[in-house]
Scaffold this motif. Structure first.
Motif, PDB file in Angstrom:
ATOM      1  N   SER A  48       0.829  -1.202   0.000  1.00 59.13           N
ATOM      2  CA  SER A  48       0.000   0.000   0.000  1.00 59.13           C
ATOM      3  C   SER A  48       0.870   1.262   0.000  1.00 59.13           C
ATOM      4  O   SER A  48       0.633   2.193  -0.769  1.00 59.13           O
ATOM      5  N   SER A  49       1.892   1.286   0.847  1.00 53.00           N
ATOM      6  CA  SER A  49       2.769   2.458   0.953  1.00 53.00           C
ATOM      7  C   SER A  49       3.564   2.690  -0.330  1.00 53.00           C
ATOM      8  O   SER A  49       3.806   3.838  -0.714  1.00 53.00           O
ATOM      9  N   ALA A  50       3.962   1.609  -0.986  1.00 53.56           N
ATOM     10  CA  ALA A  50       4.795   1.725  -2.185  1.00 53.56           C
ATOM     11  C   ALA A  50       4.031   2.332  -3.353  1.00 53.56           C
ATOM     12  O   ALA A  50       4.601   3.059  -4.166  1.00 53.56           O
ATOM     13  N   LYS A  51       2.724   2.030  -3.442  1.00 49.67           N
ATOM     14  CA  LYS A  51       1.955   2.443  -4.632  1.00 49.67           C
ATOM     15  C   LYS A  51       0.773   3.368  -4.347  1.00 49.67           C
ATOM     16  O   LYS A  51       0.319   4.062  -5.242  1.00 49.67           O
ATOM     17  N   ARG A  52       0.248   3.329  -3.140  1.00 44.04           N
ATOM     18  CA  ARG A  52      -0.861   4.204  -2.733  1.00 44.04           C
ATOM     19  C   ARG A  52      -2.029   4.153  -3.719  1.00 44.04           C
ATOM     20  O   ARG A  52      -2.567   5.174  -4.147  1.00 44.04           O
ATOM     21  N   ALA A  72       0.815  15.185  -4.377  1.00 46.05           N
ATOM     22  CA  ALA A  72       2.243  14.826  -4.461  1.00 46.05           C
ATOM     23  C   ALA A  72       3.097  16.046  -4.111  1.00 46.05           C
ATOM     24  O   ALA A  72       4.117  15.928  -3.417  1.00 46.05           O
ATOM     25  N   LYS A  73       2.674  17.205  -4.578  1.00 45.17           N
ATOM     26  CA  LYS A  73       3.393  18.445  -4.277  1.00 45.17           C
ATOM     27  C   LYS A  73       3.350  18.729  -2.776  1.00 45.17           C
ATOM     28  O   LYS A  73       4.315  19.193  -2.180  1.00 45.17           O
ATOM     29  N   GLU A  74       2.204  18.409  -2.175  1.00 45.07           N
ATOM     30  CA  GLU A  74       2.003  18.691  -0.747  1.00 45.07           C
ATOM     31  C   GLU A  74       2.636  17.638   0.158  1.00 45.07           C
ATOM     32  O   GLU A  74       3.254  17.972   1.174  1.00 45.07           O
ATOM     33  N   LYS A  75       2.508  16.353  -0.229  1.00 53.73           N
ATOM     34  CA  LYS A  75       2.897  15.269   0.688  1.00 53.73           C
ATOM     35  C   LYS A  75       3.940  14.305   0.123  1.00 53.73           C
ATOM     36  O   LYS A  75       4.401  13.413   0.828  1.00 53.73           O
ATOM     37  N   GLY A  76       4.243  14.445  -1.168  1.00 58.21           N
ATOM     38  CA  GLY A  76       5.210  13.533  -1.794  1.00 58.21           C
ATOM     39  C   GLY A  76       4.542  12.510  -2.687  1.00 58.21           C
ATOM     40  O   GLY A  76       3.390  12.131  -2.472  1.00 58.21           O
ATOM     41  N   ALA A  77       5.274  12.087  -3.709  1.00 68.60           N
ATOM     42  CA  ALA A  77       4.763  11.085  -4.657  1.00 68.60           C
ATOM     43  C   ALA A  77       4.782   9.699  -4.012  1.00 68.60           C
ATOM     44  O   ALA A  77       5.427   9.495  -2.970  1.00 68.60           O
ATOM     45  N   ILE A  82       2.800  15.878 -14.065  1.00 69.12           N
ATOM     46  CA  ILE A  82       3.242  14.637 -13.407  1.00 69.12           C
ATOM     47  C   ILE A  82       4.765  14.523 -13.476  1.00 69.12           C
ATOM     48  O   ILE A  82       5.428  14.151 -12.497  1.00 69.12           O
ATOM     49  N   ARG A  83       5.325  14.856 -14.647  1.00 71.78           N
ATOM     50  CA  ARG A  83       6.780  14.790 -14.815  1.00 71.78           C
ATOM     51  C   ARG A  83       7.481  15.756 -13.853  1.00 71.78           C
ATOM     52  O   ARG A  83       8.524  15.437 -13.282  1.00 71.78           O
ATOM     53  N   ALA A  84       6.875  16.936 -13.659  1.00 72.67           N
ATOM     54  CA  ALA A  84       7.499  17.968 -12.818  1.00 72.67           C
ATOM     55  C   ALA A  84       7.272  17.740 -11.326  1.00 72.67           C
ATOM     56  O   ALA A  84       8.199  17.906 -10.515  1.00 72.67           O
ATOM     57  N   GLN A  85       6.045  17.336 -10.941  1.00 75.57           N
ATOM     58  CA  GLN A  85       5.679  17.274  -9.518  1.00 75.57           C
ATOM     59  C   GLN A  85       5.603  15.853  -8.974  1.00 75.57           C
ATOM     60  O   GLN A  85       5.565  15.667  -7.761  1.00 75.57           O
ATOM     61  N   GLY A  86       5.486  14.863  -9.864  1.00 70.91           N
ATOM     62  CA  GLY A  86       5.179  13.509  -9.414  1.00 70.91           C
ATOM     63  C   GLY A  86       3.681  13.345  -9.237  1.00 70.91           C
ATOM     64  O   GLY A  86       2.907  14.261  -9.522  1.00 70.91           O
ATOM     65  N   ILE A  87       3.270  12.194  -8.732  1.00 70.60           N
ATOM     66  CA  ILE A  87       1.849  11.936  -8.485  1.00 70.60           C
ATOM     67  C   ILE A  87       1.737  11.105  -7.209  1.00 70.60           C
ATOM     68  O   ILE A  87       2.603  10.267  -6.935  1.00 70.60           O
TER      69      ILE A  87
END
Length: 215
Positions: free
Chosen positions: A45-49, A97-102, A129-134
């Motif tokens: 779960s943690s790895a992929k959310r 992702a920007k707030e808490k991480g991808a 997505i490329r810039a911030q992650g998801i």
């Protein structure tokens, strides 16, 4: 429009996208408070959310918009709703992702590689997505929502399906073991009746699963 049978019915896309944004955050939070029986489940779960934003009541929504489910304009509106849901969900996950991480296993090149689902997203979303992650590897899941639609959505049509039947009888087992017979009425059908519509002469846009072929 609250009741799509009067005036000019319209679908409130802005409110819908706002709900999807809230849903993505809520489901992502659920991952944090879930008790996982096995450490392997927690790790996965943690790895992929993974989360699953989906539909209920699409068939009823089309009926209330006076669009026939199996007509081209019904299919076109269903596709428009699906696209807006997809883009709102992915946009919300990028913001998270920007707030808490991808998600831990996020890799932009692999995630956006040709042939992936993400590679079919609008270019601006792919760039974000490329810039911030998801935050979530998977966001959409179109579930049947049978019990959920019945118990929590006033017997709205299930998932992305048309209404099953305008009225049917359902047996419910009571606490003492006995069974009671209930008349189960479709949400849109009941609304139409309450607004003064003649349910013995339903308009053409009332089309149930029993009225159309699987094809």
């Amino acid at each position: 429009h609250p009741f799509g049978f009067g005036g000019e019915p319209s679908f409130d896309f802005a409110a819908f996208e706002s709900s999807v944004t809230t849903q993505v955050r809520a489901l992502d939070n659920v991952l944090e408070v879930t008790f996982w029986p096995l450490p392997q489940q927690q790790a996965e779960s943690s790895a992929k959310r993974r989360i699953g934003v989906g539909f209920t009541g699409l068939g009823n929504a089309l009926t209330m918009l006076r669009l026939r489910y199996d007509a081209p304009e019904g299919r076109e509106m269903a596709a428009r709703i699906a696209v807006r849901m997809r883009d709102a969900a992915y946009t919300a996950s990028v913001a998270l992702a920007k707030e808490k991480g991808a998600f831990a296993k996020f890799d932009a090149a692999g995630y956006l590689a040709p042939g992936t689902f993400a590679s079919r997203l609008p270019p601006a979303l792919q760039k974000a997505i490329r810039a911030q992650g998801i935050r979530n590897s998977h966001l959409l899941s179109i579930a049947p929502t049978g019990t959920v639609s019945l118990a929590f959505a006033d017997n709205a049509s299930n998932g992305i399906e048309p209404a099953f039947s305008w009225m049917y009888r359902r047996k419910k087992r009571e606490a003492d073991g006995s069974t009671t017979d209930y008349a189960v009425e479709d949400h849109a059908w009941r609304l139409y009746r309450e607004l003064g519509g003649d349910v013995d002469k339903l308009p053409d846009y009332f089309v149930s699963a029993l009225d159309m072929s699987a094809a």
